[in-house]
Scaffold this motif. Structure first.
Motif, mmCIF file in Angstrom:
data_model
loop_
_atom_site.group_PDB
_atom_site.id
_atom_site.type_symbol
_atom_site.label_atom_id
_atom_site.label_comp_id
_atom_site.label_asym_id
_atom_site.label_seq_id
_atom_site.Cartn_x
_atom_site.Cartn_y
_atom_site.Cartn_z
ATOM 1 N N ASP A 283 30.637 28.976 39.433
ATOM 2 C CA ASP A 283 31.186 29.796 40.331
ATOM 3 C C ASP A 283 31.798 31.062 39.670
ATOM 4 N N PHE A 284 31.811 31.022 38.364
ATOM 5 C CA PHE A 284 32.376 32.291 37.575
ATOM 6 C C PHE A 284 31.320 33.367 37.480
ATOM 7 N N LYS A 285 31.475 34.432 37.611
ATOM 8 C CA LYS A 285 30.613 35.632 37.735
ATOM 9 C C LYS A 285 31.235 36.735 37.206
ATOM 10 N N GLY A 286 30.151 37.754 36.683
ATOM 11 C CA GLY A 286 30.870 38.865 35.834
ATOM 12 C C GLY A 286 30.598 38.984 34.227
ATOM 13 N N VAL B 185 40.891 36.953 18.383
ATOM 14 C CA VAL B 185 39.742 37.272 19.491
ATOM 15 C C VAL B 185 40.383 38.351 20.332
ATOM 16 N N ASP B 186 39.455 39.226 21.079
ATOM 17 C CA ASP B 186 39.744 40.089 22.124
ATOM 18 C C ASP B 186 38.629 40.056 22.894
ATOM 19 N N ILE B 187 39.268 39.627 24.200
ATOM 20 C CA ILE B 187 38.275 39.546 25.341
ATOM 21 C C ILE B 187 38.575 40.513 26.523
ATOM 22 N N ARG B 188 37.667 41.224 27.008
ATOM 23 C CA ARG B 188 38.086 42.356 27.961
ATOM 24 C C ARG B 188 36.800 42.222 29.064
ATOM 25 N N SER B 189 37.164 42.542 30.528
ATOM 26 C CA SER B 189 36.204 42.623 31.438
ATOM 27 C C SER B 189 36.647 43.415 32.519
ATOM 28 N N GLN B 190 35.867 44.597 32.879
ATOM 29 C CA GLN B 190 35.827 45.294 33.924
ATOM 30 C C GLN B 190 36.165 44.600 35.441
ATOM 31 N N GLN B 191 35.367 43.587 35.339
ATOM 32 C CA GLN B 191 35.682 42.762 36.775
ATOM 33 C C GLN B 191 34.610 41.406 36.580
ATOM 34 N N PHE B 192 35.466 40.361 37.084
ATOM 35 C CA PHE B 192 34.846 38.799 37.054
ATOM 36 C C PHE B 192 35.370 38.145 38.181
ATOM 37 N N ILE B 193 34.855 37.076 38.741
ATOM 38 C CA ILE B 193 35.163 36.150 40.027
ATOM 39 C C ILE B 193 35.420 35.096 39.470
ATOM 40 N N LEU B 194 36.566 34.403 39.981
ATOM 41 C CA LEU B 194 36.832 32.977 39.812
ATOM 42 C C LEU B 194 36.053 31.985 40.713
ATOM 43 N N ASP C 230 37.457 30.369 43.239
ATOM 44 C CA ASP C 230 37.609 30.494 44.313
ATOM 45 C C ASP C 230 37.501 31.891 45.213
ATOM 46 N N ASP C 231 36.657 32.642 44.516
ATOM 47 C CA ASP C 231 36.190 33.925 44.933
ATOM 48 C C ASP C 231 37.216 34.921 44.681
ATOM 49 N N LYS C 232 38.263 34.845 43.929
ATOM 50 C CA LYS C 232 39.302 35.748 43.710
ATOM 51 C C LYS C 232 38.682 36.679 42.753
ATOM 52 N N THR C 233 38.726 38.065 42.771
ATOM 53 C CA THR C 233 38.299 39.172 41.942
ATOM 54 C C THR C 233 39.337 39.561 40.835
ATOM 55 N N ILE C 234 39.075 39.467 39.976
ATOM 56 C CA ILE C 234 40.010 40.031 38.586
ATOM 57 C C ILE C 234 39.440 41.130 38.203
ATOM 58 N N GLU C 235 40.254 42.192 38.133
ATOM 59 C CA GLU C 235 39.692 43.559 37.313
ATOM 60 C C GLU C 235 40.483 44.113 36.286
ATOM 61 N N ASP C 236 39.739 44.721 35.348
ATOM 62 C CA ASP C 236 40.531 45.100 34.399
ATOM 63 C C ASP C 236 41.177 43.890 33.176
ATOM 64 N N LEU C 237 40.560 43.086 33.004
ATOM 65 C CA LEU C 237 41.421 42.031 32.376
ATOM 66 C C LEU C 237 41.265 42.342 30.908
ATOM 67 N N ALA C 238 42.334 42.090 30.146
ATOM 68 C CA ALA C 238 42.587 42.085 28.701
ATOM 69 C C ALA C 238 43.128 40.909 27.962
ATOM 70 N N PHE C 239 42.592 40.357 26.932
ATOM 71 C CA PHE C 239 43.320 39.480 26.208
ATOM 72 C C PHE C 239 43.163 39.662 24.982
ATOM 73 N N SER D 268 46.709 41.272 30.022
ATOM 74 C CA SER D 268 47.107 42.024 31.322
ATOM 75 C C SER D 268 45.827 41.991 32.266
ATOM 76 N N ILE D 269 46.154 42.337 33.522
ATOM 77 C CA ILE D 269 44.913 42.540 34.362
ATOM 78 C C ILE D 269 45.638 43.699 35.316
ATOM 79 N N ARG D 270 44.770 44.441 35.950
ATOM 80 C CA ARG D 270 45.142 45.548 36.919
ATOM 81 C C ARG D 270 45.001 44.952 38.283
ATOM 82 N N LEU D 271 43.848 44.296 38.836
ATOM 83 C CA LEU D 271 44.007 43.804 40.328
ATOM 84 C C LEU D 271 43.615 42.301 40.071
ATOM 85 N N PRO D 272 43.962 41.621 41.451
ATOM 86 C CA PRO D 272 44.714 42.074 42.443
ATOM 87 C C PRO D 272 46.114 42.526 42.362
ATOM 88 N N ILE D 273 46.966 42.245 41.336
ATOM 89 C CA ILE D 273 47.980 42.655 40.956
ATOM 90 C C ILE D 273 48.194 43.154 39.456
#
Length: 247
Positions: free
Chosen positions: A136-139, A161-170, A172-181, A196-201
């Motif tokens: 169920d992971f998407k993105g 390591v450096d991991i980034r994503s503009q958007q991916f889905i967990l 539980d259908d929770k959408t994460i945007e602008d992830l950086a690790f 850090s993440i920008r959305l949902p918070i």
């Protein structure tokens, strides 16, 4: 009348014939050696030397003395649920790096360089849905890093390591945007420079982590930073495991 002795061309003809014979032998070896069986045997040997990692594949083609393609490569890690699925992996052998691998996860490409001393460099995109075998992971994840793992080690001795994503889905259908690790690794210890993440918070943190070599989902982390509520940033702190965070 003066006579000029012309140098004999016999040595040149001998060298030319030797070259043609050697060239023919090389072409014959390249064309008729069962490279797919040789590379399959090499992969099986690598699989045997990695007791906590399992390798399976559908087939090997586009093979030759310097490289090959693995179709439908599947990688499993002991005590970790699921597996990593690569539609195809192109392997090119060399000296430095020892091998250059182009990994394809459903159209997304990641390049991996393997060096003789146990160092790994990687950079590219990973399609989570294809990589994790239809979970169920998407993105799409953008990854980059350098890890030093000498023979016999369960964890990297050092690296980053450096991991980034503009958007991916967990799941539980929770959408994460602008992830950086971003993290530096020293054995089991991680110095997390940025999570850090920008959305949902909006959350921006840093901290420490401890890798579990037996089960990566049990990796622990301790993060501190701030969370933005409305227009106000307030202190934020969290501890837990990777399993708690994503399931």
């Amino acid at each position: 009348m003066a006579h000029h002795n012309r140098p004999s061309s016999l040595p040149g003809r001998i060298l030319a014939r030797l070259f043609l014979v050697a060239f023919g032998l090389l072409i014959g070896i390249a064309l008729f050696t069962p490279w797919n069986k040789i590379w399959a045997s090499a992969l099986a040997t690598v699989d045997e030397k990695l007791p906590t990692v399992g390798l399976q594949w559908e087939g090997i083609d586009r093979d030759g003395p310097f490289g090959f393609r693995v179709r439908d490569l599947q990688i499993t890690v002991a005590n970790t649920p699921g597996s990593l699925m690569f539609k195809q992996a192109y392997v090119r052998m060399g000296f430095s790096p020892l091998a250059r691998v182009r990994l394809d996860t459903g159209g997304s490409r990641c390049d991996l360089d393997l060096f003789r001393n146990g160092s790994y460099e990687f950079e590219g995109d990973l399609n989570l849905t294809a990589l994790l075998g239809g979970t169920d992971f998407k993105g799409i994840l953008r990854v980059a890093g350098n890890l030093f793992m000498p023979a016999g080690s369960e964890l990297p001795k050092k690296g980053w390591v450096d991991i980034r994503s503009q958007q991916f889905i967990l799941p539980d259908d929770k959408t994460i945007e602008d992830l950086a690790f971003t993290a530096e690794i020293h054995g089991p210890d991680m110095d997390i420079r940025d999570f850090s993440i920008r959305l949902p918070i909006t959350i921006k943190t840093a901290g420490k982590g401890v890798l579990d070599p037996k089960n990566l989902y049990n990796t622990r982390f301790d993060l501190k930073g701030e969370v933005t509520i409305g227009k106000q940033a307030v202190p934020y702190e969290t501890q837990g495991t990777l399993n708690d965070a994503i399931w």
